[in-house]
Design a protein around this motif. Structure first.
Motif, short mmCIF file in Angstrom:
data_model
loop_
_atom_site.label_atom_id
_atom_site.label_comp_id
_atom_site.label_asym_id
_atom_site.label_seq_id
_atom_site.Cartn_x
_atom_site.Cartn_y
_atom_site.Cartn_z
N CYS A 54 26.32 -2.74 16.28
CA CYS A 54 26.20 -1.84 17.44
C CYS A 54 25.28 -0.67 17.14
O CYS A 54 25.09 0.20 17.99
N ASP A 56 25.90 1.70 15.04
CA ASP A 56 26.66 2.85 14.54
C ASP A 56 26.78 2.72 13.03
O ASP A 56 26.77 1.62 12.49
N CYS A 79 31.69 5.28 17.68
CA CYS A 79 32.63 5.48 18.78
C CYS A 79 33.99 5.98 18.27
O CYS A 79 34.22 6.05 17.07
N SER A 82 35.63 3.62 15.90
CA SER A 82 35.11 3.60 14.53
C SER A 82 35.72 4.74 13.73
O SER A 82 36.01 4.58 12.54
N HIS A 122 34.86 -5.10 16.31
CA HIS A 122 33.82 -4.97 15.27
C HIS A 122 33.87 -3.61 14.58
O HIS A 122 33.40 -3.47 13.46
N CYS A 123 34.45 -2.60 15.24
CA CYS A 123 34.56 -1.27 14.62
C CYS A 123 35.45 -1.36 13.38
O CYS A 123 35.17 -0.71 12.36
N LEU A 126 33.47 -3.11 10.68
CA LEU A 126 32.49 -2.19 10.08
C LEU A 126 33.18 -1.31 9.03
O LEU A 126 32.66 -1.12 7.93
FE1 FES Z 1 29.91 0.84 17.04
FE2 FES Z 1 32.51 1.15 17.43
S1 FES Z 1 31.00 0.68 18.92
S2 FES Z 1 31.46 1.16 15.58
#
Ligand code: FES
Length: 145
Positions: A54, A56, A79, A82, A122-123, A126
């Motif tokens: 994403c 981030d 976000c 995250s 996915h956060c 990550l």
């Molecule tokens: Fe990118 Fe949550 S949308 S880490």
């Protein structure tokens, strides 16, 4: 007029909070309001910065004492999810040996949260991946010693 506006703002905020709690669950909601273990550590023994699909970025900092995580923290420009996931990754890392850290994955973070909406899973991955990379940076330093 001002009282009416204050009431309107308060009601709106309460409504948003309720909807957020419904969507993300109480555990994630409470952590979102009070994200723990946020901020950089100076001279960490393990560190990683990973950018997710994403775009981030998550950073994880680890400090070990006698082969156990004594301090862990995170930073993210991502976000709210995250921040919640980074916070839980850091919390779950505390007191763990390198072997035990291998179990702190995105799946484990999701389990701790009781899940996340599909588009934000996915956060957690990550955060888990960044933690594993931070562990890997620590292990590489051990080999070089
Ligand atoms: Fe990118 Fe949550 S949308 S880490």
């Amino acid at each position: 007029m001002s009282d009416d506006f204050d009431d309107f703002a308060r009601n709106l905020q309460e409504q948003i909070f309720e909807e957020t709690k419904d969507a993300y669950g109480t555990v994630a909601f409470e952590r979102w309001q009070n994200p723990r273990y946020m901020g950089a550590l100076n001279n960490p023994d393990g560190y990683a910065r990973v950018t997710g699909p994403c775009n981030d970025t998550m950073e994880i900092f680890l400090r070990f004492e006698q082969e156990t995580v004594a301090e862990a923290s995170f930073q993210t420009d991502g976000c709210g999810s995250s921040a919640v996931c980074g916070s839980f990754a850091a919390e779950m890392a505390h007191g763990k040996t390198p072997d035990e850290l291998l179990d702190v994955t995105g799946e484990a973070i999701l389990e701790k949260l009781g899940g996340l909406p599909k588009e934000e899973k996915h956060c957690a991955f990550l955060a888990g991946e960044t933690l594993q990379e931070a562990l890997s940076s620590y292990m590489k330093k051990q080999v070089k010693r």
